[in-house]
Design an enzyme around this catalytic site. Structure first.
Site, PDB file in Angstrom:
ATOM      1  N   TRP A 140      44.563  42.535  38.927  1.00  0.00           N
ATOM      2  CA  TRP A 140      43.609  43.286  39.772  1.00  0.00           C
ATOM      3  C   TRP A 140      43.760  42.751  41.163  1.00  0.00           C
ATOM      4  CZ3 TRP A 140      37.940  43.036  41.036  1.00  0.00           C
ATOM      5  CH2 TRP A 140      37.345  44.035  41.594  1.00  0.00           C
ATOM      6  N   ASP A 162      37.092  38.226  32.807  1.00  0.00           N
ATOM      7  CA  ASP A 162      36.677  39.627  33.628  1.00  0.00           C
ATOM      8  C   ASP A 162      37.050  40.474  32.429  1.00  0.00           C
ATOM      9  OD1 ASP A 162      36.532  41.699  35.003  1.00  0.00           O
ATOM     10  OD2 ASP A 162      38.200  41.261  36.421  1.00  0.00           O
ATOM     11  N   LYS A 197      32.908  51.507  33.512  1.00  0.00           N
ATOM     12  CA  LYS A 197      33.702  52.320  32.629  1.00  0.00           C
ATOM     13  C   LYS A 197      33.178  52.742  31.381  1.00  0.00           C
ATOM     14  CE  LYS A 197      36.602  50.456  35.708  1.00  0.00           C
ATOM     15  NZ  LYS A 197      37.282  50.699  36.690  1.00  0.00           N
TER      16      LYS A 197
END
Length: 396
Positions: A130, A211, A246
């Protein structure tokens, strides 16, 4: 003073959203930013979330400040989701959780805590990863190094190269792993590979930082935590930055968590007091609404059952779109094999498209994707699939 400041480059992902909004073409397709969309192209509020909000509306009695580490029930529920109900680590009180403004906030809290209170100087992230990872750690004064991850030719995890490149990581370095649904490749280690990495990281003395932004989007809530739990079983210390953006669809509520694990309860309490000090100097304490929604759902059996079904529905829709994407590309005459996309996990696919092809998609066809070739499969619908695949075939 300010007139001498040069403009920052546009964010590679959020900047794309600005371009998309300004595009007036009616058939434009947004496969850039990582948000879930349903079959109609909308990002819905989950039914479980609406029900929890209704409950809070009727029962909330105050808007007083939260503590620095947020809602205690939220922390408890987060730990159970990460490590499993009845986990030895939880029972031994070796974990403490701070509620943070999103997963990004959790990463920054972890970075500030490590930079100020430990000898950590370097953080290793996968190549690719990311894009914001580098910015977050650099901003806290930490050096970012990359380890190999992706075999672009075979569209697989290059595990041998990963191990070889991490041989350069030294004791006391932080190694960041994506808990599941690796962003941007969608390719995760197998359980056996996770166990190998966990063993290696104990032997080498790395501090693992997970993460964990997509729990529930690969195979299921429990299955997706296998890698993290393999590490938790072997490591005395680790950190998890997790997000509810999410899996609860709470993107704009900024609901995240930074969970610190240490060898025993006394050590974790001491260390966590410094994590709270880092938070106090940053944003003082977190907002309540989104975390209250999550805690309400996770601690209520009826609401949790609705949420788990909604999460399953989202995961299965993305899997259907992967299959339809591959089939439609083939039908439209793609001159290469895209079947590897079916094996990837989560919202994203690393499509193999070049920067030039991505630019042509945007300029000629109004199809927006990240320059790396990452596409958001959750932005695909049965309605936009044919024009999307025709555009891709045209630029191949």
């Amino acid at each position: 003073m300010f007139e001498n400041i040069t403009a920052a480059p546009a964010d590679p992902i959020l900047g794309l959203a600005d371009l998309f909004r300004a595009d007036e073409r009616p058939g434009k397709i947004n496969l850039g930013i990582g948000v879930y969309k349903d079959e109609t192209g909308k990002t819905p509020v989950l039914t479980s979330v609406k029900k929890a909000e209704q409950y809070l509306l009727e029962n909330e009695t105050t808007k007083n400040y939260l503590g620095i580490d947020g809602i205690p029930e939220f922390g408890r529920c987060t730990q159970e989701l990460l490590f499993g109900k009845g986990s030895a680590l939880i029972n031994d009180k070796r974990a403490r959780t701070a509620q943070t403004p999103g997963g990004t906030g959790a990463l920054r809290v972890a970075a500030d805590f490590l930079a100020k209170n430990t000898s950590v100087k370097r953080v290793w992230v996968s190549n690719p990863s990311w894009p914001n990872h580098k910015s977050v750690f650099n901003s806290a004064g930490l050096e970012v190094r990359e380890y190999a991850y992706y075999d672009a030719e075979n569209h697989t995890l290059d595990f041998d190269a990963l191990i070889n490149s991490l041989n350069e990581a030294q004791a006391g370095d932080v190694v960041l792993f994506h808990g599941c649904c690796h962003n941007p490749t969608g390719i995760d280690p197998t359980l056996e590979q996770w166990q190998t990495l966990a063993q290696l990281s104990v032997e080498k003395g790395w501090l693992p930082l997970f993460d964990f932004a997509y729990q529930g989007f690969a195979r299921g809530l429990e299955e997706d935590a296998e890698g993290l739990r393999a590490f938790a079983a072997m490591h005395k210390e680790l950190i998890v930055a997790s997000s509810y953006s999410k899996n609860f669809g709470l993107y704009n509520e900024r609901v995240g968590a930074c969970t610190l694990v240490a060898a025993d309860s006394e050590t974790v309490d001491r260390a966590f007091s410094q994590m709270k000090a880092a938070i106090r100097a940053n944003y003082s304490n977190p907002p309540a609404h989104g975390a209250s929604v999550v805690a309400t759902i996770l601690s209520n059996d009826a609401l949790r059952a609705i949420w788990e079904q909604e999460l399953t529905d989202m995961r299965q829709r993305i899997q259907r779109m992967r299959q339809l994407f591959v089939n439609t590309l083939q039908e439209k005459g793609a001159n290469r094999d895209f079947s590897f996309i079916i094996k990837q996990n989560g919202m994203f696919s690393f499509s193999g498209l070049t920067k030039e092809q991505v630019l042509r998609l945007r300029e000629e066809f109004g199809v927006y994707a990240v320059a790396s070739g990452r596409v958001n499969v959750a932005g695909m619908t049965p309605d936009n699939m044919a024009p999307l695949c025709e555009a891709i075939v045209a630029v191949l």
